[in-house]
Design an enzyme around this catalytic site. Structure first.
Site, PDB file in Angstrom:
ATOM      1  N   ASP A  67       3.253   1.967  -6.502  1.00  0.00           N
ATOM      2  CA  ASP A  67       3.910   1.539  -5.269  1.00  0.00           C
ATOM      3  C   ASP A  67       4.221   2.815  -4.481  1.00  0.00           C
ATOM      4  O   ASP A  67       4.222   3.917  -5.047  1.00  0.00           O
ATOM      5  CB  ASP A  67       5.197   0.786  -5.619  1.00  0.00           C
ATOM      6  CG  ASP A  67       6.086   0.553  -4.418  1.00  0.00           C
ATOM      7  OD1 ASP A  67       5.608  -0.031  -3.427  1.00  0.00           O
ATOM      8  OD2 ASP A  67       7.247   0.967  -4.466  1.00  0.00           O
ATOM      9  N   ASP A 109       6.857   3.169  -1.283  1.00  0.00           N
ATOM     10  CA  ASP A 109       8.255   3.300  -0.876  1.00  0.00           C
ATOM     11  C   ASP A 109       9.198   3.090  -2.058  1.00  0.00           C
ATOM     12  O   ASP A 109       9.190   2.043  -2.697  1.00  0.00           O
ATOM     13  CB  ASP A 109       8.579   2.288   0.227  1.00  0.00           C
ATOM     14  CG  ASP A 109       7.726   2.503   1.467  1.00  0.00           C
ATOM     15  OD1 ASP A 109       7.804   3.593   2.042  1.00  0.00           O
ATOM     16  OD2 ASP A 109       6.964   1.588   1.839  1.00  0.00           O
TER      17      ASP A 109
END
Length: 220
Positions: A46, A48
């Site tokens: 991922d 953020d």
């Protein structure tokens, strides 16, 4: 679901929450009972809050998109988190446009303060030294991924942004990366910080494939 925790990850992320794993009293018994461990050939990140330090005030963004009353109502119905992107897909085109403009404004402000997560570059270097591929799945936009690549001189491929549909927690992005890498689901790891998006995607991915995958959830 199987959990794979290389020692290097623990050193780079000392706040990692690790579930207790029952230990067999006899190592030979454990060896004969346990299935052979799949080779790790790729790690999907991922962005953020995982590769980058969290800078977006998501609660404020959701309030701006939904309005205070609607935000409170949906939050009460979904205590695990609001899936704002899926929620606004049911709106009229004009209302969607305004919502995406608000989201884009918050994301743009976040890019101005973008910082790489401590230890992320070192972890990527370790993976490269082991010839382990690096991919990325984010619900942020493609422009944000490109800025991340350029600013920190790290490249993830494939790097799927929210322009790739359907986006996580649907398992489609993980399946796409497996296909691009020509690897089995049991040979990749998903690294993320969201129970709602990253863990759900991994669980759906595992169920869809009737195989196991690995998920590393970071609490930083």
């Amino acid at each position: 679901m199987s959990l794979l925790l290389p020692r290097t990850l623990l050193l780079l992320y000392p706040k990692l929450k690790i579930p207790k794993i029952p230990m067999a009293s006899n190592l030979s018994t454990l060896s004969s009972a346990a299935p052979p461990r799949a080779r790790l050939r790729g790690v999907v990140f991922d962005m953020d809050g995982t590769l980058t330090v969290p800078v977006i005030d998501f609660a404020a963004m959701y309030r701006a998109v939904l309005g205070e009353d609607e935000y409170v109502r949906i939050k009460a119905e979904s205590p695990s988190g609001i899936d704002i992107l899926h929620h606004i897909e049911t709106w009229s085109p004009e209302k969607q446009r305004k919502a995406y403009d608000i989201i884009a404004d918050y994301e743009s402000q976040g890019l101005d303060r973008l910082q790489i997560m401590p230890g992320a570059a070192e972890l990527c270097g370790f993976l490269d030294s082991k010839n382990i591929r690096r991919g990325l799945i984010t619900r942020n936009v493609k422009a944000a991924v490109e800025i991340f690549h350029e600013r920190f001189r790290l490249t993830f491929s494939p790097a799927l942004s929210r322009e790739f549909r359907p986006y996580k927690p649907d398992p489609a992005p993980l399946l796409h990366i497996c296909s691009a890498w020509e690897v089995k689901p049991s040979e990749i790891m998903m690294v993320g910080d969201s129970l709602k998006d990253d863990v759900s995607a991994c669980v759906s991915f595992t169920s869809f494939q009737s195989m196991f995958s690995v998920m590393l959830l970071l609490y930083l």
